[in-house]
Scaffold this active site. Structure first.
Site, PDB file in Angstrom:
ATOM      1  N   GLU A  48      -0.957   0.217   1.341  1.00 37.49           N
ATOM      2  CA  GLU A  48      -2.325   0.709   1.130  1.00 37.49           C
ATOM      3  C   GLU A  48      -2.272   2.102   0.477  1.00 37.49           C
ATOM      4  OE1 GLU A  48      -4.149   1.424   4.931  1.00 37.49           O
ATOM      5  OE2 GLU A  48      -6.192   1.480   4.137  1.00 37.49           O
ATOM      6  N   LYS A 121     -11.560  -3.402   0.818  1.00 32.77           N
ATOM      7  CA  LYS A 121     -11.407  -3.412   2.285  1.00 32.77           C
ATOM      8  C   LYS A 121     -12.763  -3.598   2.962  1.00 32.77           C
ATOM      9  CE  LYS A 121      -9.103  -0.479   5.790  1.00 32.77           C
ATOM     10  NZ  LYS A 121      -8.199   0.716   5.897  1.00 32.77           N
ATOM     11  N   CYS A 158      -5.115  -3.130   6.086  1.00 32.40           N
ATOM     12  CA  CYS A 158      -4.967  -2.340   7.310  1.00 32.40           C
ATOM     13  C   CYS A 158      -5.964  -2.707   8.420  1.00 32.40           C
ATOM     14  CB  CYS A 158      -5.003  -0.850   6.979  1.00 32.40           C
ATOM     15  SG  CYS A 158      -4.081   0.126   8.230  1.00 32.40           S
TER      16      CYS A 158
END
Lengths: 291, 291
Positions: A48, A121, A158
């Site tokens: 990331e 995300k 994540c």
């Protein structure tokens, strides 16, 4: 299985530390992609936000200058690297969508150098020293799969890794591998809990593989940046949750695994979870809480 | 937290083997409930279908004679045991709903002996020697929580344990502990895979605790019945997936753990997954597949 699907897929995860200078991080990533390709990688996944140190540890307007467009400098460099190495690349990007609007994104670039797609995300954390809600708008592209390396790749980033819904929806779209570019670690005062935290992190991601009968590939950074000791421990697990490869907690590494994609069908035949889902009874999943 | 909620809850799981005679299984279960209560149990959970051997290994019409109504003989006996031991009881029942209509169910009985409610297994497996779709109609009561022992208890049964949706929905209803009465094991020719299977079984259930910040209590039978070596390994895990207590793979045991219910809130403060769910983007979970 159609004849166009691959039987095996070689995946490489670039576990790396990040320096202050974004240029040097890109240069290192490009070198590692070349090394991964020389080890046979069909797909290479970077962590990331790999261009910079993890800047979300403070709320600092000046850090918006790190953001860039898609396409932009980083995608151009990754595109060149993809062509040169004949490998697909997944790379995290601090995406500038327009003035004052940013996302924590990842691009998928195929081995021909074309951008296959962008994932933004969806689940944005906000906790002490992970002030992501300050920097990033929640993704609005939804959950997707990306076709590259003759495979269907799912990308989640994540914090997404804690949400079974994200893994399920991406798998229902046909993903064979769920990639989780990550930046996660422990603070100095959490040292006693670090083992429990890492165990939970690995357990929940392996469980997504089990629930859906897919492979999981999680790549984290290493090294200490300001408050956070990034715990590395990147891993690749199989469709019944078995760990196939695992990196160290503190060293830069290229983690490579050759995935037998036939295991997806074989595992789902033995444990046919998708057959028995009670889709008539899941509607309330779209509730915040049921009270 | 309201003043009526408990701070701690002592949970006991009765890991047992089953004999041919349903009466002797009930007698043993009742004895074990008394022993568990003497060790301080507030809630005692028996395995799935604990009255009999696991009859689903063949499709045999004569086995319908094992079914009984709710309320019925078993609930009456459990009710008496609950009052005597001053503990709540969760017990699996082969439920006869009407002529020719059966469910794989579990009842929750409070310490006063009243039936709090019934859960009917929602996800019904059907695999060689687990011919449950022959015997049981899928549950139609949905996912629920049951108030007993001043706590909110979630009940899911065996195959349900592979479905994150079931754990999520039960947790969104306020469950503090997810109980999984189970009957799972390996065939003789699966001995090499048994470790991997048990690991996946434990991993996915621990992951439900992590995703939702709740306790998990899974109770399995032991011993070999016909084709299946039931693998025991009953366990209790905490809201971040940590194993708090675990039974052997092959011995009868009463597994007891004292749960600090305050850990639910503490864990959710540290890892606020419920806050960031993308309920605007989960609608397609109610699809069989997205193609």
């Amino acid at each position: 299985m159609t004849s166009k699907e691959k039987d095996t897929l070689t995946v490489a995860l670039i576990q790396m530390s990040m320096a202050d200078d974004p240029r040097s991080n890109l240069d290192k990533a490009i070198r590692r992609i070349g090394e991964a390709a020389s080890r046979g990688a069909d797909v290479v996944c970077l962590p990331e936000l790999f261009r910079s140190r993890y800047f979300c540890q403070e709320e600092d307007h000046s850090k918006f200058s790190l953001a860039e467009t898609i396409p932009g400098d980083t995608t151009a460099a990754l595109s060149t690297a993809a062509k040169k190495s004949n490998a697909a690349i997944i790379g995290g990007i601090f995406e500038k969508r327009t003035k004052g609007l940013y996302h924590n994104s990842a691009v998928v670039i195929d081995s021909g150098g074309s951008i296959v797609g962008t994932y933004r995300k969806m689940h944005i954390p906000d906790d002490p020293h992970y002030y992501e809600k300050f920097y990033f708008a929640p993704g609005d592209l939804g959950f997707k799969v990306y076709e590259a390396a003759q495979s269907k790749l799912g990308i989640l980033i994540c914090w997404d890794q804690w949400y079974p819904e994200a893994a399920r929806l991406t798998s229902l779209l046909g993903a064979q591998v769920l990639f989780y570019p990550s930046a996660i670690g422990w603070f100095d005062d959490e040292k006693d809990e670090a083992v429990k935290m890492q165990s939970a992190w690995e357990t929940i991601q392996r469980s997504h593989g089990i629930a859906n009968g897919v492979f999981v590939a999680a790549v984290n950074r290493v090294g200490k940046e300001d408050h956070i000791n990034f715990w590395g421990s990147s891993f690749i697990s199989g469709p019944f949750g078995e760990v196939l490869a695992k990196a160290s907690p503190d060293k830069e590494e290229i983690l490579v695994a050759n995935l037998d994609l036939g295991m997806i069908e074989q595992t789902r035949h033995g444990w046919p979870f998708l057959r028995d889902r009670r889709i008539d009874a899941y509607g309330s999943i779209a509730s915040r809480f049921i009270d």
